[in-house]
Design a protein around this motif. Structure first.
Motif, PDB file in Angstrom:
ATOM      1  N   ARG A   1     -41.312 -13.265 -32.205  1.00 58.56           N
ATOM      2  CA  ARG A   1     -42.659 -12.877 -31.806  1.00 58.56           C
ATOM      3  C   ARG A   1     -43.172 -11.883 -32.839  1.00 58.56           C
ATOM      4  O   ARG A   1     -42.537 -10.984 -33.303  1.00 58.56           O
TER       5      ARG A   1
ATOM      6  N   GLU B   1     -44.948  -8.752 -34.090  1.00 52.67           N
ATOM      7  CA  GLU B   1     -45.430  -7.602 -33.463  1.00 52.67           C
ATOM      8  C   GLU B   1     -46.553  -7.181 -34.184  1.00 52.67           C
ATOM      9  O   GLU B   1     -47.450  -6.203 -33.439  1.00 52.67           O
ATOM     10  N   ALA B   2     -46.678  -7.072 -35.418  1.00 59.20           N
ATOM     11  CA  ALA B   2     -47.534  -6.503 -36.423  1.00 59.20           C
ATOM     12  C   ALA B   2     -47.745  -7.020 -37.551  1.00 59.20           C
ATOM     13  O   ALA B   2     -46.726  -7.650 -38.319  1.00 59.20           O
TER      14      ALA B   2
ATOM     15  N   ARG C   1     -52.600  -8.519 -35.564  1.00 62.56           N
ATOM     16  CA  ARG C   1     -51.564  -8.140 -34.505  1.00 62.56           C
ATOM     17  C   ARG C   1     -51.363  -6.536 -34.440  1.00 62.56           C
ATOM     18  O   ARG C   1     -51.445  -6.134 -35.623  1.00 62.56           O
ATOM     19  N   PRO C   2     -51.149  -5.631 -33.297  1.00 58.28           N
ATOM     20  CA  PRO C   2     -51.140  -6.265 -32.136  1.00 58.28           C
ATOM     21  C   PRO C   2     -52.423  -6.750 -31.416  1.00 58.28           C
ATOM     22  O   PRO C   2     -53.509  -6.090 -31.979  1.00 58.28           O
TER      23      PRO C   2
ATOM     24  N   HIS D   1     -54.539  -0.978 -28.513  1.00 55.23           N
ATOM     25  CA  HIS D   1     -53.654  -1.589 -29.622  1.00 55.23           C
ATOM     26  C   HIS D   1     -52.266  -0.575 -29.809  1.00 55.23           C
ATOM     27  O   HIS D   1     -51.556  -0.464 -30.360  1.00 55.23           O
TER      28      HIS D   1
END
Length: 342
Positions: A183, A185-186, A212-213, A280
């Protein structure tokens, strides 16, 4: 006349005769010595020092001869008697500098420069045959492409930059992000115009897009980047977003050459925010600091695998938001990756 008178006259005659012979011999001997002295005395032509006193003359007058004031150029050296010198070789008076003209030509005169010599020294340049660097250049660098073993699988991270343009004006693209457990994350992407203000520094202005996030957001970006003294690469960027949100990122790195191919790279990055953003997971003040130490081996300048250690720590409200999400406020990991550019 008695016998005594005769004897006296005889003795007187003998004495006069002897005296006469002695004077004649003396005059003869002195005339011979005078002739020999005249023969031994050098003639005026043999010692032709015009206008000079000889040593004998100086001795007779009682005055010393000052040779520093004597004009040797007027001396007739060809008539000097060199037989009394201990060195039988002839004296080269021309080499002694007597009577040498000041404008005497060199033994090997330098030839005059001709038009052919000038043409050979300064040939005409064919600008069409010369290769010039192109006005537009480009460069792509992936400073970090790495992976590590995380609690929930594996993690990956990237950080790279690219530019295209001239020496003064360039279009910059910068991106970085992290993934963990499959996934993202950023992640973010920056597009900025860069203007060179010195041989080592660029001013940047552009936009940043966070993917993201949470939901994506857009920032106006202003910054500076370049190389500080002692070859520290620095970057400082300020961001202004919607709703009065502001943030900043500071980054510094340094390449320490252990050998020509083995390079140790320390890096530190700090994120700041001037407004809380719970959506965030960002708090006010210093959000986080990430410090890394990576050791790479450059098989070529374009390709260099590395191994390193990275420590990340969150601060303030940002650390609290992480704990609420079940994430640690600090983390240390060993990474392996590759650095490449083209």
């Amino acid at each position: 006349m008695n016998i005594h008178h005769r004897i006296s006259l005889t003795v007187l005659a003998v004495a006069l005769a002897l005296a006469s012979n002695g004077n004649a011999h003396a005059q003869h001997d002195h005339s011979q010595h005078a002739a020999q002295s005249e023969a031994a005395r050098p003639t005026t032509g043999a010692q032709s020092h015009a206008g000079h006193e000889t040593k004998a003359d100086a001795d007779r007058t009682g005055q010393a001869v000052d040779h520093s004031t004597m004009d040797h150029s007027q001396m007739d050296h060809s008539q000097m008697d060199h037989s009394r010198h201990s060195d039988p070789s002839p004296v080269d008076h021309a080499a002694m500098g007597h009577g040498t003209p000041a404008t005497q030509a060199p033994i090997e005169p330098i030839p005059a420069v001709t038009d052919a010599d000038r043409a050979a020294a300064f040939p005409a340049l064919d600008h069409h045959a010369m290769e010039h660097a192109p006005a537009i250049n480009r460069f792509v660098l992936f400073n970090r492409l790495e992976a590590w073993d995380a609690d929930h699988g594996t993690g990956q991270a990237w950080e790279g930059s690219a530019w295209i343009g001239s020496d003064l004006n360039r279009l910059w693209l910068r991106s970085e992000g992290e993934r963990e457990g499959g996934r993202t994350e950023a992640s973010d992407l920056e597009a900025m115009y860069g203007r060179s203000v010195s041989p080592w520094w660029d001013l940047l202005v552009g936009v940043k897009q966070d993917f993201r996030p949470a939901d994506s957001q857009t920032w106006a970006a202003f910054g500076v980047q370049g190389m500080a003294p002692y070859k520290f690469e620095l970057s400082a960027t300020a961001y202004v977003g919607s709703g009065g949100r502001t943030a900043a990122t500071l980054e510094a790195e340094y390449d320490l050459l252990l050998t020509n191919r083995l390079i140790l790279q320390p890096l530190i990055e700090a994120d700041l925010s001037f407004k809380d953003d719970p959506q965030h997971g960002v708090g006010t003040g210093l959000n986080k600091i990430e410090a890394g130490l990576r050791l790479r081996y450059e098989f070529t300048r374009r390709f260099a695998p590395y191994i390193g250690v990275v420590h990340e720590r969150a601060f303030g409200n940002t650390a609290d938001y992480r704990r609420e999400e079940g994430e640690p406020a600090r983390d240390t990991r060993v990474v392996v990756g590759v650095r490449l550019w083209f």
